[in-house]
Design a protein around this motif. Structure first.
Motif, mmCIF file in Angstrom:
data_model
loop_
_atom_site.group_PDB
_atom_site.id
_atom_site.type_symbol
_atom_site.label_atom_id
_atom_site.label_comp_id
_atom_site.label_asym_id
_atom_site.label_seq_id
_atom_site.Cartn_x
_atom_site.Cartn_y
_atom_site.Cartn_z
ATOM 1 N N THR A 85 37.921 39.662 41.005
ATOM 2 C CA THR A 85 37.626 40.470 39.835
ATOM 3 C C THR A 85 37.020 39.581 38.760
ATOM 4 O O THR A 85 36.943 38.360 38.910
ATOM 5 C CB THR A 85 38.888 41.195 39.315
ATOM 6 O OG1 THR A 85 38.501 42.160 38.309
ATOM 7 C CG2 THR A 85 39.891 40.220 38.704
ATOM 8 N N HIS A 86 36.585 40.193 37.653
ATOM 9 C CA HIS A 86 35.922 39.464 36.569
ATOM 10 C C HIS A 86 35.944 40.328 35.320
ATOM 11 O O HIS A 86 36.092 41.552 35.379
ATOM 12 C CB HIS A 86 34.473 39.150 36.953
ATOM 13 C CG HIS A 86 33.708 40.371 37.365
ATOM 14 N ND1 HIS A 86 33.127 41.228 36.452
ATOM 15 C CD2 HIS A 86 33.478 40.898 38.598
ATOM 16 C CE1 HIS A 86 32.557 42.233 37.114
ATOM 17 N NE2 HIS A 86 32.765 42.062 38.414
ATOM 18 N N ASN A 87 35.774 39.704 34.176
ATOM 19 C CA ASN A 87 35.550 40.429 32.935
ATOM 20 C C ASN A 87 34.078 40.805 32.841
ATOM 21 O O ASN A 87 33.233 40.224 33.520
ATOM 22 C CB ASN A 87 35.931 39.570 31.733
ATOM 23 C CG ASN A 87 37.421 39.281 31.668
ATOM 24 O OD1 ASN A 87 38.257 40.183 31.767
ATOM 25 N ND2 ASN A 87 37.781 38.010 31.515
ATOM 26 N N ASP A 88 33.750 41.778 31.968
ATOM 27 C CA ASP A 88 32.339 42.164 31.894
ATOM 28 C C ASP A 88 31.521 41.224 31.008
ATOM 29 O O ASP A 88 30.448 40.789 31.393
ATOM 30 C CB ASP A 88 32.170 43.637 31.485
ATOM 31 C CG ASP A 88 32.831 43.980 30.167
ATOM 32 O OD1 ASP A 88 33.356 43.074 29.498
ATOM 33 O OD2 ASP A 88 32.820 45.168 29.805
ATOM 34 N N GLN A 89 31.995 40.899 29.824
ATOM 35 C CA GLN A 89 31.284 39.964 28.966
ATOM 36 C C GLN A 89 32.139 38.708 28.840
ATOM 37 O O GLN A 89 33.130 38.685 28.112
ATOM 38 C CB GLN A 89 31.001 40.587 27.605
ATOM 39 C CG GLN A 89 29.984 41.714 27.693
ATOM 40 C CD GLN A 89 29.544 42.185 26.333
ATOM 41 O OE1 GLN A 89 30.293 42.172 25.382
ATOM 42 N NE2 GLN A 89 28.297 42.608 26.243
ATOM 43 N N ASP A 147 26.399 41.125 31.012
ATOM 44 C CA ASP A 147 27.350 42.219 31.204
ATOM 45 C C ASP A 147 27.649 42.361 32.698
ATOM 46 O O ASP A 147 27.055 43.176 33.392
ATOM 47 C CB ASP A 147 26.777 43.520 30.648
ATOM 48 C CG ASP A 147 27.825 44.622 30.513
ATOM 49 O OD1 ASP A 147 28.977 44.400 30.940
ATOM 50 O OD2 ASP A 147 27.494 45.700 30.002
ATOM 51 N N MET A 148 28.592 41.577 33.188
ATOM 52 C CA MET A 148 28.957 41.627 34.612
ATOM 53 C C MET A 148 29.800 42.878 34.863
ATOM 54 O O MET A 148 30.820 43.090 34.226
ATOM 55 C CB MET A 148 29.726 40.368 35.007
ATOM 56 C CG MET A 148 28.927 39.089 34.861
ATOM 57 S SD MET A 148 29.821 37.605 35.420
ATOM 58 C CE MET A 148 31.191 37.551 34.263
ATOM 59 N N GLU A 149 29.367 43.700 35.791
ATOM 60 C CA GLU A 149 30.024 44.995 35.994
ATOM 61 C C GLU A 149 30.532 45.237 37.412
ATOM 62 O O GLU A 149 31.266 46.185 37.640
ATOM 63 C CB GLU A 149 29.068 46.133 35.623
ATOM 64 C CG GLU A 149 28.760 46.242 34.136
ATOM 65 C CD GLU A 149 29.932 46.782 33.329
ATOM 66 O OE1 GLU A 149 30.958 47.143 33.940
ATOM 67 O OE2 GLU A 149 29.823 46.841 32.091
ATOM 68 N N ALA A 150 30.140 44.410 38.382
ATOM 69 C CA ALA A 150 30.517 44.721 39.761
ATOM 70 C C ALA A 150 30.594 43.457 40.602
ATOM 71 O O ALA A 150 29.923 42.461 40.324
ATOM 72 C CB ALA A 150 29.499 45.693 40.378
ATOM 73 N N VAL A 151 31.425 43.526 41.646
ATOM 74 C CA VAL A 151 31.546 42.415 42.588
ATOM 75 C C VAL A 151 31.710 42.994 43.984
ATOM 76 O O VAL A 151 32.330 44.052 44.168
ATOM 77 C CB VAL A 151 32.725 41.490 42.211
ATOM 78 C CG1 VAL A 151 34.057 42.236 42.236
ATOM 79 C CG2 VAL A 151 32.776 40.263 43.109
ATOM 80 N N SER A 152 31.133 42.323 44.971
ATOM 81 C CA SER A 152 31.202 42.793 46.350
ATOM 82 C C SER A 152 31.118 41.585 47.273
ATOM 83 O O SER A 152 30.474 40.584 46.939
ATOM 84 C CB SER A 152 30.050 43.764 46.638
ATOM 85 O OG SER A 152 30.136 44.328 47.932
#
Length: 331
Positions: free
Chosen positions: A60-64, A93-98
């Motif tokens: 997971t990650h934060n968006d900003q 603005d990180m919004e997704a990870v896969s």
């Protein structure tokens, strides 16, 4: 006197209490296996992906934030690794990870709350570490543009068999599903082309076998058969109501979905894919959605089937979320 923001948030909460059961009934047995993210650094968990190399661990990650992602152990909710990305600059603005079939983790720096202020966005890729520990890695950065112009997006999905990357844009009136090139390249722009219409989407995930794509919104989720790189018949999927529904991923065995949200000590809720979810719940839309989109703002028949009474609650919560995020970015 209470601020308009606090009043709006309170109204949204009350509306959700009234309307929640109609959207997504809670089945306690389905929630077993969820966890709470305990790391105080993770306050805006915007993406979620099950690790392929480490069972029970989720990225997971934060968006900003700084260019970093966190590996969280679902048994304890504790962060077991922080991976800092080198060579990608400051994310917007990180919004997704896969996680792709190539053993790499893909991070989508694809958010654009101004809905067209950036003519390009980025995708970062790095090898999933064999050992979970705090580490700095060199990441590959890809420049991405949309064939039909800039747009906001929060969902990026890597197909688990082909490795192809897809992005779902986010708009109130309905977004689009965009297909990337067969292979992403550096040193040139990767153009993503619209292949279908989708509803308002905050995240999405492919099933481990690649035969289904699940898309979630703030209030619900739908599953779509995935046939020859296109959306097929759709069905309703049980999704929890969360304060700001941001993320979804399949468990590695494909038997359940994990739903995440933003906030401190945020909960990740597990929903088992029962027989009804796997085969459809009888609420599939009348259109199969296999044809490519010609553009426009409609959803092409692929609605999330939110009851009419819930639209009011949806609008209220959306305004509350917008107010909160707008103030946060202004600060």
């Amino acid at each position: 006197m209470r601020s308009p923001r606090s009043i709006l948030t309170a109204v949204a909460a009350a509306a959700l209490l009234v309307f929640g059961a109609a959207v997504s009934p809670v089945h306690a047995a389905d929630d077993d296996g969820g966890f709470t993210i305990k790391d105080p650094r993770i306050t805006e968990s915007s993406g979620l992906a099950a690790s392929r190399a480490h069972p029970g661990v989720y990225w997971t990650h934060n968006d900003q934030d700084l260019p970093r992602v966190f590996a969280v152990d679902s048994k304890t909710g504790e962060t077991v690794a922080t991976v800092t990305l080198q060579g990608v600059g400051r994310p917007r603005d990180m919004e997704a990870v896969s996680v792709g079939p190539d053993g790499n983790v893909y991070v989508g720096d694809i958010g654009d709350n101004a809905d067209g202020s950036w003519d390009h966005v980025w995708i970062y890729r790095f090898p999933e570490p064999r050992v979970l520990k705090d580490v700095t890695v060199h990441a590959t950065q890809y420049t991405v543009k949309y064939a039909d112009g800039p747009r906001n997006a929060e969902a990026m999905m890597v197909h688990p068999k082909t490795g192809r990357v897809y992005i779902a844009s986010k708009r109130e009136g309905g977004g689009g599903l965009y297909e990337g090139p067969a292979r992403l390249v550096t040193g040139a722009t990767n153009v993503f082309r619209r292949i279908d219409d989708v509803p308002w989407v905050t995240d999405g995930a492919f099933s481990p076998d690649g035969t289904e794509l699940v898309l979630r919104s703030y209030f619900s989720a739908r599953g779509y058969e995935w046939r020859d790189g296109r959306l097929g018949a759709d069905h309703q999927v049980s999704a929890p109501l969360q304060g700001q529904a941001e993320s979804v991923t399949f468990t590695t065995d494909g038997k359940a979905l994990m739903f995440g949200t933003e906030g401190e000590q945020s909960e990740v809720v597990r929903r088992g894919l029962g027989k009804d979810d796997a085969k459809g719940s009888g609420t599939a839309s009348s259109t199969g959605g296999t044809g490519a989109s010609t553009g426009g703002s409609g959803t092409g028949g692929k609605d999330f089937a939110v009851p009419v009474g819930g639209l009011v609650a949806a609008a209220v919560l959306v305004l509350a979320v917008r107010s909160r995020r707008g103030r946060r970015r202004a600060g």
